[in-house]
Design an enzyme around this catalytic site. Structure first.
Site, PDB file in Angstrom:
ATOM      1  N   GLU A 175       0.812  -1.116  -0.035  1.00 39.39           N
ATOM      2  CA  GLU A 175       0.046   0.054   0.119  1.00 39.39           C
ATOM      3  C   GLU A 175       0.755   1.286  -0.190  1.00 39.39           C
ATOM      4  O   GLU A 175       0.588   2.031   0.788  1.00 39.39           O
ATOM      5  CB  GLU A 175      -1.022  -0.017   1.285  1.00 39.39           C
ATOM      6  CG  GLU A 175      -2.008  -1.158   1.135  1.00 39.39           C
ATOM      7  CD  GLU A 175      -3.271  -1.068   1.974  1.00 39.39           C
ATOM      8  OE1 GLU A 175      -2.732  -0.553   3.013  1.00 39.39           O
ATOM      9  OE2 GLU A 175      -4.202  -1.700   1.907  1.00 39.39           O
ATOM     10  N   GLU A 382      -5.770  -8.112  -0.833  1.00 45.37           N
ATOM     11  CA  GLU A 382      -6.454  -8.139   0.480  1.00 45.37           C
ATOM     12  C   GLU A 382      -8.042  -7.700   0.033  1.00 45.37           C
ATOM     13  O   GLU A 382      -7.932  -6.790  -0.830  1.00 45.37           O
ATOM     14  CB  GLU A 382      -5.938  -6.874   1.009  1.00 45.37           C
ATOM     15  CG  GLU A 382      -4.568  -7.168   1.796  1.00 45.37           C
ATOM     16  CD  GLU A 382      -3.905  -6.134   2.704  1.00 45.37           C
ATOM     17  OE1 GLU A 382      -5.000  -5.247   3.164  1.00 45.37           O
ATOM     18  OE2 GLU A 382      -2.791  -5.796   2.643  1.00 45.37           O
TER      19      GLU A 382
END
Ligand code: BG6
Length: 484
Positions: A175, A382
């Site tokens: 991320e 995810e």
């Protein structure tokens, strides 16, 4: 029709959120080790070192360090084809700038990967998932210092050489783009190991350390291609689709710029260059962000093999009248952070108990957005629902809400493959076993198919038990997503 036969069904976690053993096996301190427990709506604090009397939930986490054989056996029972986790940098290079790697740390992951393979599970490995060595943060201010690029490259090379043949799927920075959403202390420490001080120009520093991380990523990609040409190495982007609040062209232009600011990282990873719009933005806002000609060449060699991304929620954005050049961060931050924000509530969506909007169709949108923009294979690394679970007297947990959440998202994912022709490698939901929350440090924000007996106060015997969703996901994998 349908998902590929070798579709990578599985689950995803990160070392610091489950391993524990924070000072064992020669491991050094990571930045996660100085983050206290927060709560629902209560931010975690970053302490100056490890202080007596503070609660640091990552120190023990769920003690996967000693339970990994048992936990991976449970993943095997569900039929996992992939297990995404990270290598804690501080197990390999305890201080980040050490000369030699720590053999005990390397051996730990050797055995963990061997255990995965025993069950036919492919490890999918992130190199930097919010767990930079604390020493690099303190001594160099993390990726503000270009020397950290070399430390990261060295760490990556050590991993590629050691785990060649055992790990086929890598990712560089988890991320990486989260910091763009709100250049604040929490994100800048998690993603770049940067410790902000009073009076710092957080936005300028965020962009500079991001460039340095992108250079580190590019060098790792190149190294991986040289060392193990059979492996694939990807990036990892936090994907939250940003919708225009209305069809007013001003809202649409605002959305365009919101996308640029959040996803320019992916342009660099997938196209090998910093996009023009970003140079213009830095110039217009007097941000001194340096990318040398030599560095531009490094970025060209760092194009990833696939795009990994997380997906939890979407946002909506409306134009601001006082914001003629769509500088939507000026004086404000992202949703929930207070101040002037252009992010608005999307009245079409509900939310989790932590206020995260629930938008399954947004996943199909996201898959299409990546696919048409980059024409690269994708991996959903995810997706999941944090919830308060209730354990009944008989030990069972009926988490039907989690099943509904995942079912709706998987349906949207399958539509993107079947109807839109997206090239999708796999789906590793977050997180197959209850772990410490990254944003709040809670244990009671649970995502798992496997319940872990431990609460926010750290009480519990860490025993594992299966929730209703455990059996549901097992069946989903067995039928390759045909039966949801
Ligand atoms: C992603 C992170 O942002 O979301 C994970 O990559 C994190 O580390 C996950 O755990 C869920 O967020 P949280 O804050 O609920 O743990």
């Amino acid at each position: 029709m349908g998902l590929r036969k070798d579709f990578l069904w599985g689950g995803a976690v990160a070392a610091h959120q489950l391993e524990g053993g924070w000072d064992q096996g020669g491991k050094g301190w990571s930045i996660a080790d100085v983050m206290t427990a927060g709560g629902n709506g209560i931010p975690r604090r970053i302490t100056d070192g490890i202080l007596e009397g503070e609660n640091y939930p990552n120190h023990e986490a769920i003690d996967f360090y000693h339970h990994y054989k048992e936990d991976i056996a449970l993943f095997g029972e569900m039929g996992f084809k992939a297990f995404r986790t990270s290598i804690a940098w501080t197990r390999i290079y305890p201080n980040g700038d050490d000369e030699e790697p720590n053999e005990e740390g390397l051996a730990f992951y050797d055995d963990m990967f061997d255990t995965c393979h025993k069950y036919g599970i492919e490890p999918v490995i992130t190199l930097q998932h919010f767990e930079m060595p604390y020493n690099l943060a303190k001594k160099y201010n993390g990726f503000m210092d270009k020397r950290c690029i070399d430390f990261f490259e060295k760490f990556s090379r050590t991993c590629f050489e050691r785990y060649k043949g055992k790990v086929k799927y890598w990712m560089t920075f988890n991320e990486i783009n989260n910091q763009s959403a709100a250049p604040n202390a929490h994100h800048m420490l998690q993603e770049g190991g940067v410790l902000l001080k009073e009076g710092d120009n957080a936005e300028e520093m965020m962009y500079q350390s991001s460039i340095n991380e992108l250079l580190a990523s590019a060098k790792a990609v190149k190294a991986c291609h040289e060392i193990d040409p059979d492996a694939m190495i990807g990036c990892m982007i936090a994907m939250c689709p940003i919708y225009a609040h209305s069809c007013n062209p001003k809202d649409v232009m605002e959305k365009t710029w919101a996308d640029y600011k959040r996803y320019w990282y992916c342009d660099v990873h997938a196209k090998g260059k910093v996009p023009n719009y970003m140079f213009k933005y830095w110039e217009r806002n007097n941000l001194n962000v340096v990318v040398t000609d030599e560095e531009k060449e490094i970025l060209k060699d760092g194009i990833v093999d696939y795009i990994g991304f997380s997906y939890y929620m979407s946002f909506a954005v409306a134009a601001r009248e006082d914001n003629p050049d769509f500088n939507f961060y000026e004086g404000g931050a992202l949703v929930g952070a207070g101040g002037k924000s252009d992010f608005v509530k999307n009245e079409y969506l509900g939310a989790t108990d932590w206020g995260w909007p629930i938008d399954p169709l947004g996943l199909r949108y996201a898959l299409n957005w990546f696919s048409t923009r980059y024409d690269q294979p994708l991996m959903i690394v995810e997706n999941g629902m944090g919830a308060y679970d209730k354990k009944e007297e008989d030990g069972s947990v009926d988490d039907s809400y989690r099943i509904d959440y995942l079912r709706n998202h998987i349906r949207a994912m399958i539509d993107a493959v079947n109807k839109d022709g997206v090239d999708l490698l796999g789906y590793t939901m977050w997180a197959p076993i209850d772990i410490v929350s990254a944003s709040s440090g809670e244990m009671d924000k649970r995502y798992g198919f496997i319940y872990v007996n431990k609460n926010n106060a750290g009480e519990g015997d860490l025993s594992r038990s299966k929730k209703k969703s455990f059996y549901w996901y097992k069946h989903v994998i067995e039928t390759n997503g045909e039966e949801l």
